[in-house]
Design a protein around this motif. Sequence first.
Motif, PDB file in Angstrom:
ATOM      1  N   THR A 121       0.840  -1.199   0.000  1.00 57.45           N
ATOM      2  CA  THR A 121       0.000   0.000   0.000  1.00 57.45           C
ATOM      3  C   THR A 121       0.875   1.249   0.000  1.00 57.45           C
ATOM      4  OG1 THR A 121      -1.612  -1.212   1.312  1.00 57.45           O
ATOM      5  CG2 THR A 121      -1.882   1.168   1.187  1.00 57.45           C
ATOM      6  N   LEU A 122       1.868   1.230   0.899  1.00 61.26           N
ATOM      7  CA  LEU A 122       2.739   2.396   1.025  1.00 61.26           C
ATOM      8  C   LEU A 122       3.512   2.626  -0.280  1.00 61.26           C
ATOM      9  CD1 LEU A 122       3.703   4.472   3.157  1.00 61.26           C
ATOM     10  CD2 LEU A 122       5.720   3.032   3.456  1.00 61.26           C
ATOM     11  N   MET A 151       1.283   3.880  -3.082  1.00 58.23           N
ATOM     12  CA  MET A 151       0.845   5.273  -2.948  1.00 58.23           C
ATOM     13  C   MET A 151       2.003   6.246  -3.168  1.00 58.23           C
ATOM     14  SD  MET A 151      -2.264   5.219  -2.836  1.00 58.23           S
ATOM     15  CE  MET A 151      -2.501   6.987  -2.764  1.00 58.23           C
ATOM     16  N   GLU A 175      -1.990   3.187 -10.170  1.00 60.56           N
ATOM     17  CA  GLU A 175      -2.359   4.274  -9.268  1.00 60.56           C
ATOM     18  C   GLU A 175      -1.943   5.634  -9.836  1.00 60.56           C
ATOM     19  OE1 GLU A 175      -4.286   4.107  -6.869  1.00 60.56           O
ATOM     20  OE2 GLU A 175      -4.106   6.198  -6.249  1.00 60.56           O
ATOM     21  N   THR A 233      -6.893  11.721  -2.273  1.00 61.66           N
ATOM     22  CA  THR A 233      -5.721  10.854  -2.170  1.00 61.66           C
ATOM     23  C   THR A 233      -5.847   9.930  -0.954  1.00 61.66           C
ATOM     24  OG1 THR A 233      -4.374  12.556  -3.178  1.00 61.66           O
ATOM     25  CG2 THR A 233      -3.207  10.809  -2.037  1.00 61.66           C
ATOM     26  N   ALA A 267      -5.735   5.982  -1.012  1.00 61.87           N
ATOM     27  CA  ALA A 267      -4.867   5.151  -0.170  1.00 61.87           C
ATOM     28  C   ALA A 267      -5.681   4.044   0.480  1.00 61.87           C
ATOM     29  CB  ALA A 267      -4.183   6.007   0.887  1.00 61.87           C
ATOM     30  N   MET A 316      -5.779   4.568   9.076  1.00 58.56           N
ATOM     31  CA  MET A 316      -5.529   5.467   7.948  1.00 58.56           C
ATOM     32  C   MET A 316      -6.517   6.631   7.932  1.00 58.56           C
ATOM     33  SD  MET A 316      -4.657   2.645   5.046  1.00 58.56           S
ATOM     34  CE  MET A 316      -4.317   3.722   3.698  1.00 58.56           C
ATOM     35  N   GLN A 337      -5.687  10.523   7.803  1.00 61.52           N
ATOM     36  CA  GLN A 337      -6.218  11.397   6.754  1.00 61.52           C
ATOM     37  C   GLN A 337      -6.830  12.660   7.353  1.00 61.52           C
ATOM     38  OE1 GLN A 337      -9.411   9.667   4.530  1.00 61.52           O
ATOM     39  NE2 GLN A 337      -9.383  11.258   2.974  1.00 61.52           N
TER      40      GLN A 337
END
Lengths: 304, 270
Positions: free
Chosen positions: A76-77, A80, A167, A217, A221, A271, A275
């Motif tokens: 994921t990291l 992104m 992405e 964004t 994510a 997350m 955010q």
Amino acid sequence: MTVDNDVVEPGRPPEAIKAVPVRHPGRWVAAAVILVLVAMFVHFLFTSDALDWAEQRKYMFSDPVLKGVRNTLWLTLAAMVGGVALGIVLALMRLSANPLLSGVAWVYLWFFRGTPLYTQLLIWGAIGSLFPTVGIGVPFGPEFDTWKTQELVNAAMAASLGLILNEAAYMAEIVRAGILSVDEGQQEAASALGMSRLQTMRRIVLPQAMRVIVPPTGNEAISMLKNTSLVAAVPYAELTFTAQTIYASTYKIIPMLVMACLWYLVISSVMMVGQYYLERYYSKGTSKGARERRRLPFMGGGAP
Amino acid sequence: MSRLRKGAAGPAEPPADAGPMVKAEQVHKSFGRLEVLKGIDLEVMPGEVMCVIGPSGSGKSTFLRCINHLEKINAGRLWVNGHLVGYRQSGGKLYELRDREVAAQRREIGMVFQRFNLFPHMTALENVMEAPVRVKRQPKQQAREKALALLDRVGLGDKAQSYPAQLSGGQQQRVAIARALAMEPALMLFDEPTSALDPELVGEVLEVMKQLAVDGMTMVVVTHEMGFAREVGDSLVFMDGGVVVEKGAPREVLANPQHPRTQDFLSKVL
């Protein structure tokens, strides 16, 4: 109820209104129905054998599952970070006055947004048959060094590249919308002060564009966290794939999938909190800005 | 480049040897097929305050934007402080300047916009410090002290930590003036600086501009404030239809316009 004329006396503040509020029987009925449904659901959670909580507890923190969680997190990291970086480049290309640059960016977006991520990841899994070798050399000329793609691109790399390239296409559109949302006068003011184009972009335009860029964004994510499950197509052992591997031998399908869901929920909740703070940081100087404390957006907030 | 003396009392007299600060020769500008400027000839001397008036669409704002190359001119020549704006002439040929060179030219010219265009994500102080720190590479501490002094000068010393959204229109415009002054320009351009303001806020901005004029700054002011033009302006230009229709001392032009179009315009606004 009658209103006495002497409630409002001259020279004295009027009495606060004490009225009988309107009754809402419909709300009570709806609440009762929902309470019954919730009770049924809780009962199901505690009594159903299919959920098999003991089996879930057994695997929840087992080594393969924790490794799967770690892989999901770094995928994921990586997706992104790579997606945002490449997305900014693509957005600037799209906004470029050079028709070749903007054309290439358009074709890129057209392909990566026009084909399913799952299919793209399947292709990445078989990248060795598409490009058997990768080399460095003169285009159409001799190559100085050549590697076998199958050896160079392992599963982790194929998975992350697949997610990043996909992405980037979405991030490019988000970044472009953000840049276009910044008033033209801002660039003019910066130019009039003698700032270079790069300085203007970095110091003036992008920080303001961030206010428009950050919320979608964050959603991207959180979507990405879930989309990592698609790299089972490569295949790569992230959380969902690990759950599948376990139930392939134990045949307890539902407990493993529910366990995976719980992991995803924990991570996405963290997350969402992140955010919230990011959005607050970039709303600096706006009326909704840092001065005002908004409540956490759990109710009707920005999360998908 | 000769800097003008600061803090001089009374209207500044230009140094005898200096050429014009702004010189326009047959400046033409078109947007597509629409010709907005049809040959502007003007000179602004150092220390002069020139006010430009005219109906909307007359090209006055466009001309102002040409002076710092926010708009490229199509024909004619434009000099600021003796330098050709946006181009370099060499061997009878014109070469377009690079972005970097255009940026260097703009550092000599401060601009104040109708809509202020402050950077909303920065405090008033950061707005004023930004260009000196990033463009002139001044040490932060030095830029900070100078910025605070400038904010003081426009009467906003106590608003240094406020964001633009927390300031009134008049205060924002005064911060914008301080921001332009931070680059120590030789010339200040004002593009209808009070047109977006509530009527009661116009005075505070004009007062700052008047002080600037008294201190000897060369200024070109596109404005609808006839009182300011009369009181502070050294010269008044009336533009209409992309040409300079009339030019003269503000009191004379306003009291006794020679051209019928000027008479017509002034009869509507005065």
